[in-house]
Design a protein around this motif. Structure first.
Motif, PDB file in Angstrom:
ATOM      1  N   GLY A 149     -12.457  -8.743 -31.186  1.00 46.28           N
ATOM      2  CA  GLY A 149     -13.488  -9.028 -30.194  1.00 46.28           C
ATOM      3  C   GLY A 149     -14.860  -8.562 -30.654  1.00 46.28           C
ATOM      4  O   GLY A 149     -15.216  -8.672 -31.829  1.00 46.28           O
ATOM      5  N   ASN A 150     -15.630  -8.000 -29.721  1.00 45.67           N
ATOM      6  CA  ASN A 150     -16.980  -7.538 -30.059  1.00 45.67           C
ATOM      7  C   ASN A 150     -16.943  -6.415 -31.090  1.00 45.67           C
ATOM      8  O   ASN A 150     -17.802  -6.342 -31.982  1.00 45.67           O
ATOM      9  N   ALA A 151     -15.935  -5.531 -30.969  1.00 40.02           N
ATOM     10  CA  ALA A 151     -15.813  -4.443 -31.944  1.00 40.02           C
ATOM     11  C   ALA A 151     -15.532  -4.999 -33.332  1.00 40.02           C
ATOM     12  O   ALA A 151     -16.083  -4.528 -34.342  1.00 40.02           O
ATOM     13  N   GLY A 152     -14.698  -6.047 -33.400  1.00 37.54           N
ATOM     14  CA  GLY A 152     -14.420  -6.673 -34.686  1.00 37.54           C
ATOM     15  C   GLY A 152     -15.656  -7.326 -35.281  1.00 37.54           C
ATOM     16  O   GLY A 152     -15.882  -7.255 -36.503  1.00 37.54           O
ATOM     17  N   THR A 153     -16.467  -7.933 -34.438  1.00 37.39           N
ATOM     18  CA  THR A 153     -17.713  -8.543 -34.909  1.00 37.39           C
ATOM     19  C   THR A 153     -18.638  -7.492 -35.497  1.00 37.39           C
ATOM     20  O   THR A 153     -19.247  -7.695 -36.553  1.00 37.39           O
ATOM     21  N   VAL A 154     -18.720  -6.347 -34.816  1.00 40.29           N
ATOM     22  CA  VAL A 154     -19.569  -5.257 -35.315  1.00 40.29           C
ATOM     23  C   VAL A 154     -19.049  -4.735 -36.650  1.00 40.29           C
ATOM     24  O   VAL A 154     -19.823  -4.475 -37.583  1.00 40.29           O
ATOM     25  N   VAL A 155     -17.721  -4.596 -36.763  1.00 40.35           N
ATOM     26  CA  VAL A 155     -17.130  -4.118 -38.020  1.00 40.35           C
ATOM     27  C   VAL A 155     -17.456  -5.079 -39.169  1.00 40.35           C
ATOM     28  O   VAL A 155     -17.876  -4.649 -40.254  1.00 40.35           O
ATOM     29  N   VAL A 156     -17.267  -6.374 -38.938  1.00 40.37           N
ATOM     30  CA  VAL A 156     -17.569  -7.366 -39.972  1.00 40.37           C
ATOM     31  C   VAL A 156     -19.040  -7.307 -40.360  1.00 40.37           C
ATOM     32  O   VAL A 156     -19.395  -7.360 -41.547  1.00 40.37           O
ATOM     33  N   ALA A 157     -19.916  -7.183 -39.361  1.00 37.84           N
ATOM     34  CA  ALA A 157     -21.352  -7.120 -39.638  1.00 37.84           C
ATOM     35  C   ALA A 157     -21.702  -5.890 -40.472  1.00 37.84           C
ATOM     36  O   ALA A 157     -22.469  -5.980 -41.442  1.00 37.84           O
ATOM     37  N   LEU A 158     -21.135  -4.739 -40.127  1.00 35.05           N
ATOM     38  CA  LEU A 158     -21.443  -3.503 -40.850  1.00 35.05           C
ATOM     39  C   LEU A 158     -20.902  -3.542 -42.277  1.00 35.05           C
ATOM     40  O   LEU A 158     -21.591  -3.137 -43.229  1.00 35.05           O
ATOM     41  N   VAL A 159     -19.666  -4.014 -42.435  1.00 35.13           N
ATOM     42  CA  VAL A 159     -19.084  -4.107 -43.777  1.00 35.13           C
ATOM     43  C   VAL A 159     -19.876  -5.095 -44.630  1.00 35.13           C
ATOM     44  O   VAL A 159     -20.193  -4.827 -45.798  1.00 35.13           O
ATOM     45  N   GLY A 160     -20.217  -6.246 -44.045  1.00 39.64           N
ATOM     46  CA  GLY A 160     -21.003  -7.231 -44.779  1.00 39.64           C
ATOM     47  C   GLY A 160     -22.350  -6.685 -45.198  1.00 39.64           C
ATOM     48  O   GLY A 160     -22.794  -6.890 -46.341  1.00 39.64           O
ATOM     49  N   ALA A 161     -23.025  -5.965 -44.293  1.00 43.81           N
ATOM     50  CA  ALA A 161     -24.324  -5.385 -44.615  1.00 43.81           C
ATOM     51  C   ALA A 161     -24.209  -4.332 -45.717  1.00 43.81           C
ATOM     52  O   ALA A 161     -25.067  -4.242 -46.609  1.00 43.81           O
ATOM     53  N   ALA A 162     -23.145  -3.539 -45.677  1.00 40.65           N
ATOM     54  CA  ALA A 162     -22.948  -2.504 -46.690  1.00 40.65           C
ATOM     55  C   ALA A 162     -22.706  -3.126 -48.066  1.00 40.65           C
ATOM     56  O   ALA A 162     -23.266  -2.672 -49.083  1.00 40.65           O
TER      57      ALA A 162
END
Length: 384
Positions: free
Chosen positions: A332-345
């Protein structure tokens, strides 16, 4: 505008970020040969290319419609799937830029979307017949057509100017390259900016903000054009070096022939709605121009690595897009945030690695290979 939720806004921003990477990743398609032959100064070349990319974005929307309602079923797609697909495309663009490989930004986008929709909606969400017709067949045909056209044009260019003074020939074709490279930039904006338009339009359709089979609104066209133009202006110097110097030593008649062949193929395909890879077209043209000049050196090792990158791009981006879609779907939203953070890193790490051995406007023509690690302690500067 009530349909523009936070997730939709995030997807639109991410799509424009991809468009930005597409710009600096593909600047070489238009300007590598003109920079290599000295027809244009590096900074002047990317400025012209950036402006014409913006202009080209307003010329057609046929490719955008192919993306928004062609390769995937817009009734099954969600903004989360599109976000996941864009993450896969952006990371592949940055990785290939780091190593100076002119892979296809278009196929990275298609791969990311296909992988994300397949995982998120099942195989029924992907129109595989359209993928074959609009993506895979042009991927095979377009570089071959462009390469043959450039080969023939190069051959006749040298035959027709065989008795002329070399200095006059060089000057004349360099002037011609200014026009031909500008046309490639215009064509690039017409073809590649539309892909981001299509993604944003697909997002708006999936969110209910637009009706099915709708075309991109004006603000989508303008923002996509500006994003790719800005990315182009920054200059993808690492890939410019590979395409301008890595495949073959380009002379001005070859550069003019390659750029003219690329323009013809890209504009024709954009008119027909084929979402081809401008990178593959430009690379095919440069190889054809190298083969068209007698005794020209063609570096087949570099060409081989490029072809491998072309073959791997779509499935690699699809894999990342699929994994990202799975995280988003189940988290859900938490998964979206995780993907965004990993992608940014990961993106930040790739940019940091590029600074170890930067390629920029002042050294883009100094060598024909791109290395990640610096070869001398004095090789410092700002990466681009």
């Amino acid at each position: 505008m009530d349909h523009i939720t936070f997730l939709v806004a995030v997807v639109i921003v991410t799509a424009l970020a991809f468009d930005f990477t597409n710009g600096f990743h593909d600047t070489a398609n238009a300007m590598a040969t003109s920079i290599a032959t000295g027809a244009l100064r590096p900074r002047t070349a990317v400025l012209i290319s950036g402006i014409l990319n913006v202009v080209g974005a307003f010329l057609s929307t046929e490719v955008a419609k192919t993306i928004s309602g062609g390769i995937v079923d817009d009734t099954l797609v969600t903004p989360g799937m599109i976000f996941a697909g864009l993450v896969g495309a952006i990371l592949w663009n940055l990785l290939t830029w780091l190593v100076g490989l002119p892979s296809s930004s278009s196929h990275a986008l298609f791969g990311g979307l296909i992988g994300a929709v397949w995982v998120g909606a099942g195989s029924d969400g992907v129109h595989f017949d359209k993928v074959v017709e609009k993506v895979l067949i042009p991927a095979v045909a377009s570089p071959l057509v462009a390469g043959v056209a450039a080969l023939i044009a190069t051959y006749f260019a040298y035959r027709l100017t065989a008795r002329a003074r070399k200095q006059s020939v060089t000057r004349g074709f360099r002037l011609g390259q200014i026009a031909s490279a500008s046309l490639v930039s215009l064509a690039h904006g017409t073809n590649d900016a539309q892909k981001t338009m299509g993604v944003i339009t697909l997002t708006l359709i999936s969110a209910g903000a637009l009706g099915h089979d709708a075309g991109p609104p004006f603000w989508v066209i303008a923002s996509a054009g500006l994003a790719i133009g800005l990315g182009t202006y920054l200059g993808g110097w690492r890939i410019i070096r590979t395409m301008g110097k890595g495949l073959t030593e380009i002379q001005s008649p070859q550069g003019f022939a390659a750029e003219t062949a690329s323009t013809t193929v890209i504009l024709t395909s954009a008119h027909l709605g084929f979402a081809l890879s401008t990178t593959q077209v430009a690379s095919g043209s440069i190889l054809g121009a190298g083969l068209g000049r007698r005794l020209a050196e063609v570096r087949w090792g570099v060409a081989g690595r490029m072809v491998i990158a072309w073959l791997v791009t779509l499935p690699a981006a699809a894999l990342v897009g699929g994994v990202s879609a799975s995280v988003v779907k189940h988290g859900g939203n938490a998964g979206t945030v995780v993907v965004a953070l990993v992608g940014a890193a990961v993106a930040a790490g790739i940019v940091a690695l590029s600074r170890r051995n930067p390629v920029h406007a002042n050294n883009v023509n100094d060598a024909h290979e791109v290395a990640v690690r610096a070869t001398t302690p004095t090789n410092v500067g700002a990466a681009a």
